[in-house]
Structures are given as structure tokens and as C-alpha cells.
Design a protein around this motif. Sequence first.
Motif, PDB file in Angstrom:
ATOM      1  N   GLN A  25     -21.037  12.557 -20.231  1.00 43.85           N
ATOM      2  CA  GLN A  25     -20.104  13.078 -19.244  1.00 43.85           C
ATOM      3  C   GLN A  25     -20.506  14.442 -18.707  1.00 43.85           C
ATOM      4  O   GLN A  25     -20.256  14.767 -17.543  1.00 43.85           O
ATOM      5  N   GLN A  26     -21.134  15.295 -19.537  1.00 44.41           N
ATOM      6  CA  GLN A  26     -21.467  16.641 -19.089  1.00 44.41           C
ATOM      7  C   GLN A  26     -22.490  16.616 -17.964  1.00 44.41           C
ATOM      8  O   GLN A  26     -22.623  17.589 -17.226  1.00 44.41           O
ATOM      9  N   ASP A  27     -23.228  15.509 -17.807  1.00 49.22           N
ATOM     10  CA  ASP A  27     -24.212  15.404 -16.743  1.00 49.22           C
ATOM     11  C   ASP A  27     -23.582  15.015 -15.415  1.00 49.22           C
ATOM     12  O   ASP A  27     -24.221  15.173 -14.367  1.00 49.22           O
ATOM     13  N   VAL A  28     -22.379  14.471 -15.426  1.00 46.45           N
ATOM     14  CA  VAL A  28     -21.787  13.941 -14.198  1.00 46.45           C
ATOM     15  C   VAL A  28     -20.452  14.573 -13.830  1.00 46.45           C
ATOM     16  O   VAL A  28     -19.948  14.341 -12.736  1.00 46.45           O
ATOM     17  N   SER A  29     -19.847  15.362 -14.702  1.00 48.25           N
ATOM     18  CA  SER A  29     -18.575  15.998 -14.368  1.00 48.25           C
ATOM     19  C   SER A  29     -18.418  17.305 -15.130  1.00 48.25           C
ATOM     20  O   SER A  29     -18.969  17.477 -16.218  1.00 48.25           O
ATOM     21  N   ALA A  30     -17.682  18.222 -14.514  1.00 46.19           N
ATOM     22  CA  ALA A  30     -17.364  19.504 -15.150  1.00 46.19           C
ATOM     23  C   ALA A  30     -15.899  19.815 -14.872  1.00 46.19           C
ATOM     24  O   ALA A  30     -15.383  19.525 -13.781  1.00 46.19           O
TER      25      ALA A  30
END
Length: 271
Positions: A25-30
Motif C-alpha cells: 500500500q505504501q507504494d500506491v497511497s499515502a
Amino acid sequence: MVARFLSLSVALVALAVPGHPARAQQDVSAVDLMPGWELENGNRMAGLRIVLAPGWKTYWRAPQGNGIPPVFDWSRSDNVARAVVHWPRPEIFESFGATSIGYSNEVILPIEITPERPDAQLELNLSMFYGVCSDVCIPAETVEALDIQPGEQQGAGAIRAALGTTALGAAEAGITGHRCTIHPAGDDFALTAAMDWPGRSWTPEMVVIESGSEDVWIDPEQVSGAADTLEVAAGLAYFGEGPFALDRGALRMTLFGPGRAVELAGCPTAP
């Protein structure tokens, strides 16, 4: 209608399968929290910002299709009596062969915080589960914390802009009354919602009816009406056990049109 319910169930199961790339998830959303500002009633309008990588989407509170609605847990916060999300108007898009509702690029969710002690610091601690989807769906989890001092203000402009896109109420949209009838339809039930809408100038491209119960699924199937009325015919299925009573006051109907949304709370019995 049952197929749509089952597709959502399959999506939920798929997200829970061990070995699914949940931590990607950290690669696609913050995600981050924004302090916002204090309202005249003593509440605070804060913000929750979700930034998505190109091509990725996240979901509205009732996303339909295969969408996964976000789940918010504020229980570890201090000086927070209540936290209410004000939902900006979402997008309607195709996701895995089904129509879903959500957000792309970036969304700010205005969060109205009711403090227990209005003159004291707010200690926000949010645990959130949400779905992000592109060619695959990934279950995302985050923990966000923010301390806000009385009188602090930050991000008010962006939060106000998001508030400006939330759904209109029935009166604001010119709807002068609405009502529902429920009757048997085969093994399930059917619901018809009728609205008095003088001077209606548009027809919804999509209607979502939230039942207020996890055991009751309402699937709008047809929208029709003359210039001053609108009628929505929907299937209604009960997935619990034993008899049930539908809480009409808990129903929430959202009408989506070009660049606009209207939300109606409750659905009284037709006279």
C-alpha cells in the motif's frame, strides 16, 4: 442483485487471503491528517487526505460493485467524543467489470470532530482499513496520529473546497417530499421511492440506497419520472435469519448526476 452482493463478498474474502500483497500500500497511497479549523459551535473541521499513485483508486462509503468501503477507528484518540466524515462527491467508474464509486488521484475527507473538552488539545489517533485498486486490489491499513492545539488552523482552504462538493440535501436540491413503498417480489422484496421535485432539470445517472443494516441489500434497478417527479424502483434482499423490520429512518438515498449529488435521509411510508 444477489450476484452483486456475492461479488462484494468475494472481493472481501480475496483481500483477506494470506500472502496477498497488503503491505504494498505504501507504494500506491499515502494518508495524513490535517488540523483544519474550529467551527462556531465548538467543533473542529479537520481533514483526512488520501493521495493515490496514477491509475489507482480508493472507495466511497457505499462503493457498490467490488469496492471496499473504508473503516475508521478513532477509539484510541483523546478528547474526541465524535468524528463524522463529510463525503465529497465521488467518481463513478468501471472496476473489474462492475460499476463502482470512489476517488482517484487525491481526495480530502472533511472530518467534523466533536471534542469532549472544547478548550483542550485534541489527540487524534486513527486506525483505518481501506481498499486501493488498479489492475489488482490491495487491502491497505494505516495508523495516523495528530495533536491539535486550541485555535490552530491549517489546511482550511483545501478542506473547505472538499466540503463544497458534498451532496446537497433534499430541500437544497428542490425536492419537496419523498416516500417509499415496500412489497413482496418473488422470494425477496421490492422498494419504490417516489420524489416530488418541481422543476426537475436532470435525471440521476446512478442511485445508491443504503439500508442502514448489514443484512439488507437494496439494489436500484430503474429510474423514471415526469418533469416534477422522480421514481426509483429497487430490489430488496434480506440476508439474515428469521423475520426482519426495515428501519425507514435509517435509509439513505444518494442521487448522482453530472457534477452533482443529492442525498435524502430516511424514507417515510407513502400516505
